[in-house]
Enzyme design. Structure first.
Site, mmCIF file in Angstrom:
data_model
loop_
_atom_site.group_PDB
_atom_site.id
_atom_site.type_symbol
_atom_site.label_atom_id
_atom_site.label_comp_id
_atom_site.label_asym_id
_atom_site.label_seq_id
_atom_site.Cartn_x
_atom_site.Cartn_y
_atom_site.Cartn_z
ATOM 1 N N ASP A 33 0.821 -1.228 0.000
ATOM 2 C CA ASP A 33 0.000 0.000 0.000
ATOM 3 C C ASP A 33 0.848 1.267 0.000
ATOM 4 O O ASP A 33 0.307 2.372 0.070
ATOM 5 C CB ASP A 33 -0.944 0.010 1.209
ATOM 6 C CG ASP A 33 -0.200 0.007 2.534
ATOM 7 O OD1 ASP A 33 1.058 0.020 2.513
ATOM 8 O OD2 ASP A 33 -0.856 0.003 3.594
ATOM 9 N N GLN A 90 10.613 26.927 6.636
ATOM 10 C CA GLN A 90 9.253 27.346 7.025
ATOM 11 C C GLN A 90 9.240 27.546 8.542
ATOM 12 O O GLN A 90 8.586 26.825 9.282
ATOM 13 C CB GLN A 90 8.239 26.294 6.583
ATOM 14 C CG GLN A 90 8.178 26.157 5.064
ATOM 15 C CD GLN A 90 7.133 25.160 4.628
ATOM 16 O OE1 GLN A 90 6.075 25.055 5.219
ATOM 17 N NE2 GLN A 90 7.432 24.405 3.576
ATOM 18 N N ASP A 160 22.079 37.134 -0.435
ATOM 19 C CA ASP A 160 21.316 38.009 0.460
ATOM 20 C C ASP A 160 22.109 38.185 1.755
ATOM 21 O O ASP A 160 23.070 37.469 2.021
ATOM 22 C CB ASP A 160 19.888 37.497 0.716
ATOM 23 C CG ASP A 160 19.875 36.108 1.317
ATOM 24 O OD1 ASP A 160 20.781 35.788 2.105
ATOM 25 O OD2 ASP A 160 18.950 35.337 1.004
ATOM 26 N N LYS A 184 18.145 40.308 -1.883
ATOM 27 C CA LYS A 184 17.214 39.446 -2.624
ATOM 28 C C LYS A 184 15.781 39.730 -2.206
ATOM 29 O O LYS A 184 15.492 39.850 -1.022
ATOM 30 C CB LYS A 184 17.559 37.980 -2.323
ATOM 31 C CG LYS A 184 16.644 36.998 -3.005
ATOM 32 C CD LYS A 184 17.127 35.579 -2.839
ATOM 33 C CE LYS A 184 16.669 34.951 -1.554
ATOM 34 N NZ LYS A 184 16.991 33.525 -1.464
HETATM 35 C C1 R5P Z 1 16.617 31.281 1.389
HETATM 36 O O1 R5P Z 1 16.740 32.462 1.741
HETATM 37 C C2 R5P Z 1 17.794 30.391 1.247
HETATM 38 O O2 R5P Z 1 18.906 30.930 1.903
HETATM 39 C C3 R5P Z 1 18.177 30.137 -0.204
HETATM 40 O O3 R5P Z 1 18.622 31.337 -0.788
HETATM 41 C C4 R5P Z 1 17.004 29.631 -0.993
HETATM 42 O O4 R5P Z 1 16.383 28.582 -0.317
HETATM 43 C C5 R5P Z 1 17.440 29.167 -2.376
HETATM 44 O O5 R5P Z 1 16.295 28.758 -3.061
HETATM 45 P P1 R5P Z 1 16.259 28.695 -4.638
HETATM 46 O O6 R5P Z 1 17.448 27.904 -5.097
HETATM 47 O O7 R5P Z 1 14.957 28.009 -4.924
HETATM 48 O O8 R5P Z 1 16.267 30.093 -5.158
#
Ligand code: R5P
Length: 284
Positions: A33, A90, A160, A184
């Site tokens: 399953d 999250q 960022d 970013k």
């Molecule tokens: C978020 O701020 C993380 O530090 C990464 O920059 C992010 O998870 C990268 O995600 P992606 O490759 O989808 O742009």
């Protein structure tokens, strides 16, 4: 004994080598399953170090099963190592009605362990969500290892501000170069990334872009586009957790990156460097 989830077997083997602990034998099965089943085949385990990067819902379930299996085998002391903790990004309810998913998974993981170690989570505060002592391990320095020795006037750049510490750690481990960061913006409805360049001089320089995770590759490819416009020489992208979902590798290659470097917290073709020795030093 090191007891591994199915997605983390190479990391677990490296951890066993680094610690001298035996590597347990585990069977991973699936019922008709679709439900998962694991079986730890070793008896007489004193203490267990359960290792699992929770890269998928299945990996989460498998981890809970492994924790329960070692307790069932009579183990008193269980350490859980999450080389990569899924759902860590999250870490708050971004919009009304959303869960704090990292707290939900942390609570579940806490039920089967005495402590948790995790490597470069997106934010260290995620450790507060566990009901047992949880430690964040900074292993980013290993990302300097695969870089070429002849980088020209290198700039270690994060996409960022939140990842500038990682860029600084890699620069320090490399031994020379400047650091800087872009700004970013992410549109949470469309997922689109916009990179606001700063005034960093890139012309003719080799640039090492450093972040905690590469997921879709959008953050890095948008940053590479800015660097190309500014005449950067070679651009390397480097991350602790090479999630590399969907077409991230082709996206980055098409953007013109020289190489992608990641660690073995997630097992991918770019997982050139192991963080297991760093984790081994932190094990109780
Ligand atoms: C978020 O701020 C993380 O530090 C990464 O920059 C992010 O998870 C990268 O995600 P992606 O490759 O989808 O742009």
């Amino acid at each position: 004994m090191i007891v591994s989830g199915s997605a983390t077997q190479a990391f677990a083997a490296a951890l066993a080598r680094a610690t001298g602990e035996p590597l347990g034998r585990v069977q991973y099965e699936r019922f008709p399953d679709g439900e998962l089943q694991v079986r730890v085949e070793d008896a007489d385990i004193d203490r267990a170090v359960v290792v699992a990067s929770t890269v998928s819902s299945d990996a989460h379930i498998e981890l809970l099963q492994l924790q329960d299996a070692v307790r069932e085998a009579g183990v008193d002391d269980v350490t859980t190592v999450l080389p990569y903790m899924g759902y860590a990004r999250q870490d708050r309810a971004f919009r009304p009605g959303e869960p704090v998913s990292s707290r939900a998974v942390a609570r579940a993981i806490s039920t089967g362990t005495d402590r948790v170690l995790t490597v470069n989570p997106h934010e260290d505060r995620v450790c507060d969500y566990f009901d047992v002592p949880a430690t964040s391990i900074d292993a980013a320095s290993v990302l300097a290892d695969p870089l070429p020795a002849d980088l020209e006037d290198p700039l270690f750049l994060s996409p960022d501000e939140g990842a500038i510490d990682l860029a600084e750690t890699v620069r320090d481990a490399y031994g020379r170069g400047a650091t800087d960061y872009f700004v970013k913006e992410r549109d949470y409805d469309t997922g689109e990334i916009e990179i606001e360049p700063n005034d960093a001089t890139c012309d003719g320089r080799d640039v090492v872009l450093t972040d905690d995770i590469i997921a879709t590759g959008s953050t890095m490819s948008e940053s590479v586009a800015v660097l190309n416009d500014r005449g950067a020489a070679r651009v390397y992208v480097s991350c602790v957790h090479p999630l590399l979902a969907s077409n991230a590798v082709t996206k980055l290659s098409a953007a013109g990156v020289e190489a992608i470097y990641g660690t073995d917290t997630i097992e991918r073709s770019v997982s050139d460097v192991s963080v297991a020795p760093v984790v081994a030093e932190k094990l109780p």
